[in-house]
Design a protein around this motif. Structure first.
Motif: not given
Length: 492
Positions: A330-341
């Motif tokens: 779960a904690v990896l999802m905001p990291i991955a999507f912030a990296a995408a933006v």
């Protein structure tokens, strides 16, 4: 009088073709304000989805003592102004000796008003749903409405978030919005906000201090060096303090409970490093983390913030940490999507954005069928079976304030009103000092470990020394301690 620059400037202001900076800024601010409402509506929609799934699972006895029951006991203790005890972990077990999560005390006032396990599920749904809004607002500023909706929906429906919602409640629900806020700020070079939003992560779980340190390193690399190094030192120091001092102090065995076992003497460094990349399920996890973003996350250095979490998971001997199940990603999802933006904001060619979004949408659609959000329409979570009704009726026969040993899937139903332990103790659980007054056991509960007590109760005629069978129905046995019954009959 015939200055061409003045003429062009005047023409632009009069025609509104881009020269009036105030007009442009005003219209963009208005548009951003309008979209903020859209992002909140998206968050609200996912809040309802998350809450409906988790609440229905709890109502149909699919939630568990490990972990909804444990966290309910913790928050209940905080609401009573005591240390965070959990009888599911052991008699008067202070859970600050298990994991470091004092941030859960923030839920105590709400629990005091609404003393129910459902309160935790509502709060978790709200925290996770809120984390969508910062990502969507940033994505809107970067690439407009359609990209923002893709980010919000793909993130909200991502498999890592779905697994968190499915597996009852966990403290990392607090980490998800904090990471979203911190990384969105870091990606937009709001260094102070990035640092401040990251700092409370050290109160969520002991390993997240390393994630704070990773954010600090990123700030030092891309922004103010002193601020970044201070945050990095703080995060690393907090993890060291929690693992080496605080957790061992409160742990009954005087140690951090989750140190990996010592490696065999003949295992060299090369073997240990190789083990971090094997078995292949670890590669599948890595693939799904970045594939959900259409691989855009690979183009941003923000993704490096995920390294501490991936490192401790993949070097662990526990196979549950390696895959995509449970709440660990779960904690990896905001990291991955912030990296995408961030990748799109810093120059991904326009021709590559649409294909990436299509790939991400396909991956999200596929994982909807392989991960828990699809359970929202499954019969077992949308209807109440005869087995569930039988369990509920037997649970009602247990009086408030009693001590109960329960199956894993029935424990969470009782923790609001009784002192509950496990029939079959899980690893790192300690047995109660006295036998429970009541025992309730469900032979269909496949989450309970194999144990002698369970085997006795799974027999055609269940029996347990010191207890009488009150009733058996649909594979569920309810027993009462004989001594307690005799005490009541003699008036003692």
């Amino acid at each position: 009088m015939n200055n061409s620059n003045l003429s062009v400037d005047t023409l632009q202001r009069r025609t509104g073709t881009g020269g009036d900076e105030r007009t442009t800024e005003g219209s963009s601010e208005a548009a951003a304000g309008t979209f903020s409402k859209a992002s909140l509506l998206t968050s609200g929609a996912f809040f309802l989805i998350y809450l409906l799934l988790s609440a229905r699972r709890h109502a149909t006895n699919l939630s568990t003592g490990y972990d909804l029951g444990i966290f309910t006991q913790i928050v209940k203790s905080y609401s009573e102004l005591t240390a965070p005890y959990s009888d599911l972990k052991g008699p008067a077990y202070n859970t600050l000796g298990d994991h470091f999560h004092p941030i859960l005390a923030l839920l105590a006032p709400v629990y005091r008003i609404f003393p129910s396990s459902y309160t935790l599920l509502v709060c978790q749904a709200a925290l996770v749903a809120f984390s969508i809004a910062p990502l969507m607002k940033w994505a809107y500023r970067v690439k407009g409405r359609n990209f923002a909706y893709w980010i919000g929906i793909s993130y909200g429906a991502s498999w890592g978030i779905a697994e968190l919602i499915d597996f009852d409640f966990h403290e990392v629900a607090f980490a998800v919005p904090l990471l979203s806020l911190s990384l969105c700020a870091a990606g937009q070079k709001n260094w102070r906000s990035a640092a401040l939003w990251s700092i409370p992560l050290v109160l969520v779980k002991e390993d997240l201090g390393l994630t704070v340190a990773a954010i600090g390193v990123y700030v030092a690399w891309k922004g103010p060096r002193v601020t970044g190094l201070a945050v990095a030192a703080f995060g690393a120091g907090a993890t060291a303090l929690e693992m080496l001092v605080i957790l061992p102090y409160f742990n009954p065995l005087g140690q951090f409970a989750y140190w990996p076992p010592e490696a065999a003497e003949d295992a060299g460094l090369l073997m240990e490093v190789t083990g971090a990349f094997w078995p292949p399920v670890k590669w599948l996890t890595l693939f799904l983390i970045v594939a959900t973003t259409g691989f855009l996350a690979l183009r941003s250095p923000l993704l490096l913030v995920a390294l501490p979490t991936l490192a401790w998971r993949f070097t662990s001997e526990n196979p549950f940490y390696w895959g995509t199940g449970f709440h660990y990603s779960a904690v990896l999802m905001p990291i991955a999507f912030a990296a995408a933006v961030h990748a799109v904001a810093t120059g991904v060619p326009a021709r590559r954005i649409l294909p990436a979004c299509v790939i991400g949408a396909v991956v999200t659609s596929v994982t909807l069928f392989t991960h828990p959000l699809h359970e929202l329409v499954m019969p077992r979570t949308s209807s109440e079976t005869a087995h569930v009704r039988a369990a509920d009726e037997l649970l009602e026969r247990i009086p408030d304030g009693a001590t109960v040993a329960a199956s894993n899937r029935l424990a969470a139903q009782l923790v609001d009103r009784a002192t509950v332990s496990e029939v079959c103790l899980f690893p790192r659980s300690f047995p109660p000092k006295e036998p429970a007054q009541w025992v309730i056991y469900d032979v269909t509960d496949n989450t309970d470990p194999d144990c002698a007590t369970g085997r006795q109760l799974e027999a055609p005629s269940p029996s347990l020394a010191g207890y009488r069978v009150v009733e058996t129905r649909d594979g569920i046995a309810l027993l009462k301690r004989i001594d307690d019954q005799k005490s009541r009959n003699t008036g003692r």
